[in-house]
Design an enzyme around this catalytic site. Structure first.
Site, mmCIF file in Angstrom:
data_model
loop_
_atom_site.group_PDB
_atom_site.id
_atom_site.type_symbol
_atom_site.label_atom_id
_atom_site.label_comp_id
_atom_site.label_asym_id
_atom_site.label_seq_id
_atom_site.Cartn_x
_atom_site.Cartn_y
_atom_site.Cartn_z
ATOM 1 N N GLU A 240 -9.174 2.015 7.875
ATOM 2 C CA GLU A 240 -7.758 2.408 7.989
ATOM 3 C C GLU A 240 -7.227 2.151 9.394
ATOM 4 O OE1 GLU A 240 -6.711 2.341 5.216
ATOM 5 O OE2 GLU A 240 -6.039 4.309 4.579
ATOM 6 N N THR B 147 2.539 -0.395 7.122
ATOM 7 C CA THR B 147 2.272 0.997 7.505
ATOM 8 C C THR B 147 2.469 1.171 9.011
ATOM 9 O OG1 THR B 147 0.741 1.292 5.686
ATOM 10 C CG2 THR B 147 0.509 2.814 7.510
#
Ligand code: HSE
Length: 307
Positions: free
Chosen positions: A130, A182
């Site tokens: 991530e 993101t």
């Protein structure tokens, strides 16, 4: 070394669940990725994508590679993996595509290593993926992906993950085909929050979790409110306000941005309502002329499964 291989089915996830930025998440039955892993003793990783997304296959540029290296570093002897990824969760959809790759490979690897690591350790390794994808090692997609159902990240350092019971829920998702990274969707957020907004948000998070545990659909519906992140991020998603308003008008409990977007999800109590919600979503994106995918699905309670 004998050939040891495993194949896993990895669910898409909805992070944030509207009010719980970076701390709440939920696994879905669809869409999902399929990943195959073969264990060897090479000390290296190879990655092959058999999907349509042209993701980098160099292990240090692929979230799955970075997550696996973190696991290999923590393992007491030299191991390596050949990874094949069939990705159906579109990257950049807001449905936990990067978490799926990162979580899928570490769960598969752990099975090949006779469950040497705990689930909490696996979440920690997958968070490295991530970090590569968004610059921040958040666990709100990884945890529900691995545990199934809904999860709360009470703390990320040290990791403290709480599984949350959910009542039967139908989930309708629309993925408008626009790109929201993101990292960009995080950059535009304000760094400070007013005490007034924080109090409203705390009320909603507590209300949502209580609603889940008590199967109180009314409480779930009125707690799906975000006064901090959604007002800023929703500007990036054409049709967002219409989707929320019109879907609630046909009976959805509520919903909002899935993760950092652009997907939008809505919860419903029955399949019929979830299908009516899908029709509303389609109408809106047909009118504003943006391509989209929709999913009508349910909560995945098992997390990653071996097939
Ligand atoms: N909690 C993260 C965010 C999820 O909203 O930025 C990203 O998928």
């Amino acid at each position: 070394m004998e050939t040891k291989k495993v194949t896993v089915h990895i669910p898409a996830t909805i992070a944030n669940l509207v009010c719980g930025f970076d701390i709440l998440g939920l696994a879905l039955e669809a869409p999902y990725d399929i990943v195959n892993l073969i264990l060897n003793d090479s000390g290296n990783i190879t990655i092959k994508h058999i999907d349509a997304y042209n993701l980098p296959e160099a292990p240090l540029q692929n979230v799955a590679g970075v997550a696996l290296y973190a696991l290999m570093k923590a393992y007491p002897s030299t191991i390596g993996f050949d990874v094949t990824i069939n990705k159906q969760i579109k990257p950049g959809s807001g449905l936990g595509s990067s978490a799926s790759s990162s979580a899928g490979v570490v769960v598969a690897a752990n099975k090949l290593l006779n469950n040497h690591f705990t689930n909490t350790q696996l979440v920690g390794f997958a968070m490295e993926g991530e970090k590569l994808a968004s610059g921040v090692a958040h666990a709100d997609n990884i945890a529900p992906c691995i545990y199934g159902g809904a999860t709360l990240i009470r703390s990320s350092s040290p990791l403290d993950i709480i599984a949350i019971d959910t009542p039967p829920l139908f989930v309708t998702v629309v993925h408008p085909q626009i790109e929201v990274k993101t990292s960009d969707a995080r950059q535009i957020l304000k760094k400070d929050v007013s005490l007034k907004s924080a109090i409203q948000q705390w009320g909603n998070i507590a209300g949502l979790i209580t609603g889940f545990f008590k199967s109180d659909y009314e409480l779930i519906g009125r707690s799906l409110e975000d006064v901090i992140i959604e007002p800023i991020r929703s500007i990036l998603i054409p049709g967002f306000n219409e989707v929320k308003t019109n879907c609630k008008a046909v009976g959805a409990l509520g919903g909002g941005i899935s993760g950092s977007g652009p997907s939008i999800f809505m919860f419903s109590t029955t399949k019929d309502i979830a299908l009516a919600v899908e029709q509303e979503m389609k109408k809106i994106y047909n009118t504003i002329n943006i391509n989209y995918y929709t999913y009508v699905t349910q909560v995945n309670k098992q997390g990653i499964q071996f097939i």
